[in-house]
Design an enzyme around this catalytic site. Structure first.
Site, mmCIF file in Angstrom:
data_model
loop_
_atom_site.group_PDB
_atom_site.id
_atom_site.type_symbol
_atom_site.label_atom_id
_atom_site.label_comp_id
_atom_site.label_asym_id
_atom_site.label_seq_id
_atom_site.Cartn_x
_atom_site.Cartn_y
_atom_site.Cartn_z
ATOM 1 N N LYS A 112 15.204 -1.811 7.270
ATOM 2 C CA LYS A 112 13.987 -2.367 7.863
ATOM 3 C C LYS A 112 14.008 -3.860 7.581
ATOM 4 O O LYS A 112 13.867 -4.293 6.443
ATOM 5 C CB LYS A 112 12.727 -1.732 7.264
ATOM 6 C CG LYS A 112 11.454 -2.385 7.762
ATOM 7 C CD LYS A 112 10.190 -1.828 7.147
ATOM 8 C CE LYS A 112 9.047 -2.796 7.383
ATOM 9 N NZ LYS A 112 7.772 -2.319 6.835
ATOM 10 N N GLY A 173 -1.113 -4.993 5.410
ATOM 11 C CA GLY A 173 -2.118 -4.757 4.383
ATOM 12 C C GLY A 173 -3.546 -5.045 4.792
ATOM 13 O O GLY A 173 -4.462 -4.868 4.000
ATOM 14 N N THR A 223 -0.408 1.068 3.110
ATOM 15 C CA THR A 223 -1.629 0.772 2.358
ATOM 16 C C THR A 223 -2.771 1.727 2.699
ATOM 17 O O THR A 223 -3.511 2.153 1.803
ATOM 18 C CB THR A 223 -2.063 -0.682 2.636
ATOM 19 O OG1 THR A 223 -0.938 -1.540 2.444
ATOM 20 C CG2 THR A 223 -3.171 -1.115 1.696
#
Lengths: 284, 97
Positions: A112, A173, A223
């Site tokens: 990634k 986030g 998250t």
């Protein structure tokens, strides 16, 4: 009874299964492994999410430390494939070195790819991203780039050899969901056959369902599950939402309309011939 | 492998300048190098990256290494010498998003 006779007539052909670089993927939820209250809760959340792929990172090991080995033992006990990231890398060179280190540690050519532009938005540096992707593909990596909805960058990434793209929903986030759904819709239409994953910014199951309803192939989040009051139940909620969104996309959503249309048949409506007229305010 | 070995009364009195002290007591063949390991300064007697990995307690442990931002594969660590001022990373797997 003829044993070869199917009990039910065949339905419409099932869509081909999702694959990343030729590897079939059973789950459309990719889950991050960071920020959980405990390693045990992380493991339970991965199971509850029915995630098939989880992301991991590389970090400095303390002298005589075994933190990495302990974490790897924990994660290897889960029925998942690992997708290492280059989180925190700010240049193509840092990302390339991190990818090489991850490939040796985890014995996978999947990466990634994150090249971060700045601290405030953690948005991808698209120039560094393309440069890193070009080099990593040459070195035999299967690159999962964390990118934006920008189509010129997307074209460059595909030209470099990326066979999956992961545009952000909103900054990492933030939990703000799909900040630019129209651009994501355009990207889906622009790449009808390329696996596309919404990565980052997902805060609620409804956001994940919305991404799936747009026709995205999968969602990557962390998250929203890890920081939930009950991460395991939230993981289950996301799994259900992603299933619902995908099923809805396959079933074919209606187009939104600016005008109301009665759903109940108009023909046979009683009192149709009585006053007052049917438009405008009425007096009792 | 060459490690600095300090024994006897010298060890009881901690010298102010450890590096100078160590140099006095090590054989001529050993030279301490000032490097930066995982962002922290370190004086090491390790001649190669493989020796440093062992010295830091990672023999047989799954770690990945880089010198001055360039990846060094495990199989080439023994043949990779250390130089003064090298910036070395020793990484392992962690939680990530």
């Amino acid at each position: 009874m003829n044993q070869t006779q199917p009990l039910h007539p065949p339905g419409p052909a099932a869509p081909p299964p999702l694959t990343f670089y030729g590897v079939p993927v059973a789950s459309r939820l990719l889950l991050g492994t960071a920020l959980y209250p405990s390693p045990h809760i992380m493991s339970e959340a991965v199971r509850a999410a029915r995630a098939g792929i989880v992301t991991v990172s590389l970090r400095r090991e303390q002298a005589r430390g075994r933190t990495g080995e302990r974490f790897l033992d924990l994660i290897r006990a889960l029925p998942v494939r690992l997708l290492p990231n280059t989180a925190g890398c700010r240049t193509a060179k840092e990302a390339i070195t991190t990818a090489e280190m991850a490939r040796e540690l985890l014995d996978t050519d999947w990466i990634k790819l994150e090249v971060i532009a700045n601290d405030d938005t953690l948005q991808p540096d698209l120039f560094g991203l393309v440069a890193a992707a070009e080099e990593l593909v040459k070195r035999g990596f299967r690159v999962f780039p964390y990118t934006t909805e920008d189509l010129s960058a997307a074209d460059r990434l595909v030209a470099a050899g990326c066979r999956v793209l992961m545009p952000w929903g909103s900054p990492i986030g933030t939990g703000r969901g799909l900040a630019n759904p129209q651009a994501l819709k355009t990207m889906r239409a622009y790449f009808p056959d390329l696996p596309l994953v919404v990565d980052a910014g997902i805060g609620a199951p409804s956001h994940a369902a919305a991404a799936m309803e747009l026709g995205y192939d999968a969602v990557l989040l962390n998250t929203a599950v890890a920081r939930a009051q009950d991460p395991v139940r939230m993981a289950a909620a996301f799994a259900a939402a992603i299933d619902a969104g995908r099923t809805a996309f396959e079933a074919g959503l209606i187009e939104p309309s600016d005008r109301a249309h009665p759903s109940t048949p108009v023909a046979g409506t009683p009192f149709f011939d009585l006053d007052p007229p049917r438009s405008g305010p009425t007096d009792r | 492998m060459l490690f600095v070995c300090r024994t006897g009364p010298e060890r009881l009195s901690e010298p102010r300048n450890q590096k100078y002290d160590r140099q006095l007591m090590t054989p001529d063949t050993t030279r301490l190098r000032d490097i930066v390991l995982n962002g922290r300064p370190l004086s090491t007697g390790a001649e190669t990256l493989a020796e440093l990995v062992t010295e830091q307690g990672f023999a047989g442990v799954k770690v990945a290494t880089a010198i001055n931002g360039e990846f060094v594969a495990e199989r080439t660590r023994a043949g990779t010498g250390l130089s003064e001022g090298d910036r070395i990373e020793i990484l392992s797997v962690r939680q990530g998003g």
